[in-house]
Scaffold this motif. Structure first.
Motif, short mmCIF file in Angstrom:
data_model
loop_
_atom_site.label_atom_id
_atom_site.label_comp_id
_atom_site.label_asym_id
_atom_site.label_seq_id
_atom_site.Cartn_x
_atom_site.Cartn_y
_atom_site.Cartn_z
N ARG A 26 0.88 -1.24 0.01
CA ARG A 26 0.03 -0.13 0.04
C ARG A 26 0.94 1.19 -0.12
O ARG A 26 2.15 1.26 0.52
N MET A 27 0.38 2.35 -0.44
CA MET A 27 1.26 3.46 -0.60
C MET A 27 1.08 4.32 0.61
O MET A 27 0.12 4.16 1.69
N MET A 28 2.44 4.86 1.12
CA MET A 28 2.21 5.50 2.28
C MET A 28 3.12 6.97 2.34
O MET A 28 4.00 7.12 1.30
N GLU A 29 2.76 7.90 2.80
CA GLU A 29 3.26 9.20 2.76
C GLU A 29 4.68 9.05 3.77
O GLU A 29 4.62 8.30 4.41
N LEU A 30 5.53 9.83 3.47
CA LEU A 30 6.94 9.66 4.09
C LEU A 30 6.59 10.25 5.55
O LEU A 30 7.49 9.84 6.55
N SER A 31 5.71 11.13 5.81
CA SER A 31 5.18 11.43 7.20
C SER A 31 4.68 10.41 8.02
O SER A 31 4.72 10.65 9.23
N GLN A 32 4.25 9.43 7.47
CA GLN A 32 3.59 8.54 8.19
C GLN A 32 4.62 7.49 8.92
O GLN A 32 5.30 6.92 8.29
N ARG A 33 4.42 7.25 10.17
CA ARG A 33 5.52 6.63 10.93
C ARG A 33 5.17 5.30 11.28
O ARG A 33 5.91 4.34 11.82
N VAL A 34 4.01 5.15 11.16
CA VAL A 34 3.34 3.71 11.67
C VAL A 34 2.68 3.20 10.56
O VAL A 34 1.81 3.78 9.78
N TYR A 35 2.99 1.77 10.07
CA TYR A 35 2.39 1.03 9.28
C TYR A 35 1.16 0.21 9.64
O TYR A 35 1.25 -0.24 10.96
N ALA A 36 -0.01 0.74 9.22
CA ALA A 36 -1.14 -0.07 9.65
C ALA A 36 -2.02 -0.58 8.64
O ALA A 36 -2.21 -0.04 7.73
N CYS A 37 -1.86 -2.04 8.31
CA CYS A 37 -2.25 -2.70 7.48
C CYS A 37 -3.93 -3.39 7.81
O CYS A 37 -4.36 -3.42 8.87
N GLU A 38 -4.64 -3.61 6.70
CA GLU A 38 -5.99 -4.12 6.92
C GLU A 38 -6.03 -5.49 7.53
O GLU A 38 -7.06 -5.92 8.18
N CYS A 39 -4.88 -6.21 7.38
CA CYS A 39 -4.74 -7.62 8.04
C CYS A 39 -4.82 -7.59 9.64
O CYS A 39 -4.92 -8.45 10.47
N GLY A 40 -4.56 -6.04 10.35
CA GLY A 40 -4.61 -5.98 11.74
C GLY A 40 -3.10 -5.78 12.07
O GLY A 40 -3.02 -5.17 13.43
N LEU A 41 -2.23 -5.75 11.48
CA LEU A 41 -0.69 -5.45 11.96
C LEU A 41 -0.72 -3.96 11.76
O LEU A 41 -1.11 -3.38 11.07
N THR A 42 -0.13 -3.63 12.98
CA THR A 42 0.13 -2.08 13.26
C THR A 42 1.66 -2.15 13.98
O THR A 42 2.17 -2.78 14.72
N ILE A 43 2.58 -1.51 13.42
CA ILE A 43 4.14 -1.53 13.30
C ILE A 43 4.69 -0.08 13.08
O ILE A 43 4.01 0.17 12.19
N ASP A 44 5.69 -0.02 13.62
CA ASP A 44 6.67 1.10 13.18
C ASP A 44 7.03 0.97 11.98
O ASP A 44 7.52 -0.24 11.44
N ARG A 45 7.09 2.03 11.01
CA ARG A 45 7.26 1.83 9.58
C ARG A 45 8.77 1.34 9.48
O ARG A 45 8.88 0.60 8.45
N ASP A 46 9.73 1.82 10.22
CA ASP A 46 11.02 1.28 10.16
C ASP A 46 11.32 -0.14 10.41
O ASP A 46 12.11 -1.01 9.75
N LEU A 47 10.44 -0.71 11.56
CA LEU A 47 10.74 -1.96 11.75
C LEU A 47 10.08 -2.80 10.70
O LEU A 47 10.44 -3.88 10.34
N ASN A 48 9.05 -2.51 10.36
CA ASN A 48 8.10 -3.10 9.21
C ASN A 48 9.23 -3.21 7.97
O ASN A 48 9.31 -4.38 7.32
N ALA A 49 9.70 -2.26 7.80
CA ALA A 49 10.86 -2.11 6.37
C ALA A 49 12.14 -3.18 6.77
O ALA A 49 12.37 -4.05 5.81
N ALA A 50 12.47 -3.08 8.06
CA ALA A 50 13.79 -3.93 8.50
C ALA A 50 13.09 -5.41 8.05
O ALA A 50 13.99 -6.34 7.60
N LEU A 51 12.05 -5.70 8.81
CA LEU A 51 11.65 -7.16 8.72
C LEU A 51 11.52 -7.47 7.09
O LEU A 51 11.90 -8.92 6.80
N ASN A 52 10.77 -6.70 6.25
CA ASN A 52 10.84 -7.14 4.89
C ASN A 52 12.29 -7.22 4.12
O ASN A 52 12.39 -7.95 3.38
N ILE A 53 13.16 -6.36 4.41
CA ILE A 53 14.43 -6.23 3.95
C ILE A 53 15.20 -7.66 4.45
O ILE A 53 15.96 -8.40 3.58
#
Length: 71
Positions: A26-53
Motif C-alpha cells: 500500500r502507498m504511504m506518505e513519508l510523514s507516516q511513521r506507523v504502518y497499519a495494514c488491513e490484516c490488523g498489523l500495526t507496526i513502526d514503519r522502520d521496523l516493518n521495512a527491516a523485517l521485509n529487507i
C-alpha cells in the motif's frame, strides 16, 4: 566465530510499503511513521521495512523460500 553473509537486495524492493505480515502493498506518505495494514498489523514503519529487507535477503540467499500469500 559467527559467519555472516551480506546479500544485496534491489533498491526498488518496496520494503516500506509492504506488510511484513500478509504481504499487501500500500502507498504511504513519508510523514507516516506507523504502518497499519488491513490484516490488523500495526507496526513502526522502520521496523516493518527491516523485517521485509531481512526476508528479501533470506530469499535471495536461498535460506528461505518466498511464500506467495496472494495464492
Amino acid at each position: 566465530m559467527v559467519r555472516k553473509t551480506v546479500v544485496k537486495i534491489s533498491c526498488w524492493e518496496p520494503s516500506t510499503k509492504t506488510c511484513s505480515s500478509c504481504g499487501q502493498v500500500r502507498m504511504m506518505e513519508l510523514s507516516q511513521r506507523v504502518y497499519a495494514c488491513e490484516c490488523g498489523l500495526t507496526i513502526d514503519r522502520d521496523l516493518n521495512a527491516a523485517l521485509n529487507i531481512k526476508r528479501a535477503g533470506l530469499v535471495l540467499s536461498g535460506d528461505v523460500y518466498q511464500i506467495d500469500k496472494a495464492a
